[in-house]
Write a protein that holds these residues in place. Structure first.
Motif, mmCIF file in Angstrom:
data_model
loop_
_atom_site.group_PDB
_atom_site.id
_atom_site.type_symbol
_atom_site.label_atom_id
_atom_site.label_comp_id
_atom_site.label_asym_id
_atom_site.label_seq_id
_atom_site.Cartn_x
_atom_site.Cartn_y
_atom_site.Cartn_z
ATOM 1 N N ILE A 122 0.830 -1.212 0.000
ATOM 2 C CA ILE A 122 0.000 0.000 0.000
ATOM 3 C C ILE A 122 0.860 1.256 0.000
ATOM 4 O O ILE A 122 0.713 2.137 -0.845
ATOM 5 N N TYR A 123 1.755 1.346 0.991
ATOM 6 C CA TYR A 123 2.456 2.605 1.227
ATOM 7 C C TYR A 123 3.676 2.803 0.339
ATOM 8 O O TYR A 123 4.053 3.937 0.086
ATOM 9 N N TYR A 124 4.266 1.723 -0.143
ATOM 10 C CA TYR A 124 5.404 1.884 -1.049
ATOM 11 C C TYR A 124 4.972 1.743 -2.508
ATOM 12 O O TYR A 124 5.171 2.650 -3.307
ATOM 13 N N VAL A 125 4.360 0.614 -2.834
ATOM 14 C CA VAL A 125 4.009 0.382 -4.238
ATOM 15 C C VAL A 125 2.902 1.333 -4.693
ATOM 16 O O VAL A 125 3.059 2.044 -5.689
ATOM 17 N N CYS A 126 1.788 1.362 -3.961
ATOM 18 C CA CYS A 126 0.649 2.180 -4.401
ATOM 19 C C CYS A 126 0.925 3.673 -4.288
ATOM 20 O O CYS A 126 0.721 4.413 -5.256
ATOM 21 N N LEU A 127 1.369 4.126 -3.107
ATOM 22 C CA LEU A 127 1.532 5.572 -2.916
ATOM 23 C C LEU A 127 2.872 6.093 -3.429
ATOM 24 O O LEU A 127 2.905 7.029 -4.235
ATOM 25 N N GLN A 128 3.965 5.504 -2.968
ATOM 26 C CA GLN A 128 5.262 6.069 -3.347
ATOM 27 C C GLN A 128 5.637 5.757 -4.792
ATOM 28 O O GLN A 128 6.268 6.575 -5.445
ATOM 29 N N THR A 129 5.279 4.596 -5.281
ATOM 30 C CA THR A 129 5.671 4.253 -6.651
ATOM 31 C C THR A 129 4.625 4.715 -7.657
ATOM 32 O O THR A 129 4.908 5.542 -8.513
ATOM 33 N N VAL A 130 3.405 4.196 -7.541
ATOM 34 C CA VAL A 130 2.368 4.558 -8.512
ATOM 35 C C VAL A 130 1.954 6.019 -8.336
ATOM 36 O O VAL A 130 1.882 6.768 -9.316
ATOM 37 N N GLY A 131 1.693 6.435 -7.101
ATOM 38 C CA GLY A 131 1.264 7.811 -6.857
ATOM 39 C C GLY A 131 2.281 8.837 -7.318
ATOM 40 O O GLY A 131 1.937 9.828 -7.967
ATOM 41 N N VAL A 132 3.532 8.604 -6.992
ATOM 42 C CA VAL A 132 4.579 9.579 -7.338
ATOM 43 C C VAL A 132 5.033 9.414 -8.783
ATOM 44 O O VAL A 132 5.079 10.383 -9.544
ATOM 45 N N GLU A 133 5.370 8.211 -9.168
ATOM 46 C CA GLU A 133 5.978 8.013 -10.490
ATOM 47 C C GLU A 133 4.964 8.012 -11.628
ATOM 48 O O GLU A 133 5.294 8.419 -12.733
ATOM 49 N N TRP A 134 3.752 7.559 -11.393
ATOM 50 C CA TRP A 134 2.770 7.514 -12.471
ATOM 51 C C TRP A 134 1.859 8.739 -12.456
ATOM 52 O O TRP A 134 1.620 9.360 -13.486
ATOM 53 N N PHE A 135 1.366 9.098 -11.278
ATOM 54 C CA PHE A 135 0.411 10.201 -11.179
ATOM 55 C C PHE A 135 1.052 11.516 -10.753
ATOM 56 O O PHE A 135 0.351 12.495 -10.525
ATOM 57 N N ASP A 136 2.362 11.557 -10.646
ATOM 58 C CA ASP A 136 3.110 12.790 -10.378
ATOM 59 C C ASP A 136 2.655 13.487 -9.087
ATOM 60 O O ASP A 136 2.690 14.706 -8.982
ATOM 61 N N MET A 137 2.250 12.675 -8.103
ATOM 62 C CA MET A 137 1.718 13.195 -6.851
ATOM 63 C C MET A 137 2.688 14.141 -6.141
ATOM 64 O O MET A 137 2.270 15.107 -5.509
ATOM 65 N N ASP A 138 3.971 13.881 -6.267
ATOM 66 C CA ASP A 138 4.949 14.683 -5.520
ATOM 67 C C ASP A 138 5.030 16.129 -5.979
ATOM 68 O O ASP A 138 5.602 16.961 -5.282
#
Length: 169
Positions: A122-138
């Motif tokens: 949840i916290y690494y794959v979904c948020l840090q990887t997908v959220g940041v790298e795919w959806f540019d969340m950062d």
């Protein structure tokens, strides 16, 4: 305290650390159910990419469907409930075997390890990887969970290493 050996203290520390992770999970799922809209809004903004500074080349990744926002949020909630239940079961099994043989205690770690792996998903794959790298969340100033998720992973990953080590005799 005279009966407390280092070995027993190590075993109890593993039980207590799993209890901490379980408690965190209980708070997270309680918040998700009692204030569904605040975290739903978070997920919707991340998936929509509407507050990021993403350039035009990656905006095709945005998901604008509220239906999908709800489904993805429910997937996250389901995963959070799953890791919490597994961690609670892991805590219980470790506690039950705290006075048993080293092999029995080590075998009792299964649910703890599974729970932590789901939490890392949840916290690494979904948020840090997908959220940041795919959806540019950062790049979002207001809807950015990268640091929050990193702090969780920074705690639970070393706990997983510690739990899995077979230092008990």
């Amino acid at each position: 305290m005279n009966n407390m050996t280092t070995e027993k203290l190590i075993r109890y520390s593993k039980v207590i650390l799993m209890a901490y992770i379980s408690f965190f999970g209980l708070l997270v799922i309680t918040h998700n159910f009692s204030d569904y809209n605040s975290n739903y809004e978070y997920v919707a903004h991340i998936l929509s990419m509407d507050t990021t500074t993403a350039n035009e080349n990656i905006l095709y990744r945005a998901i604008d469907s509220p239906y999908l926002h709800h489904r993805i949020y429910w997937f996250i909630i389901t995963m959070e409930v799953t890791y919490t239940v597994l961690c609670l079961m892991g805590t219980y099994h470790l506690y039950r075997k705290v006075n048993d043989s080293a092999d029995a205690f080590h075998e009792a770690k299964k649910f703890s390890i599974m729970g932590i792996l789901v939490a890392i998903f949840i916290y690494y794959v979904c948020l840090q990887t997908v959220g940041v790298e795919w959806f540019d969340m950062d790049t979002s100033q207001s809807w950015n969970a990268k640091d929050w998720a990193r702090h969780i992973v920074d705690f639970i990953f070393p706990v997983m290493i510690y739990i899995t080590l077979k230092v008990e005799r």
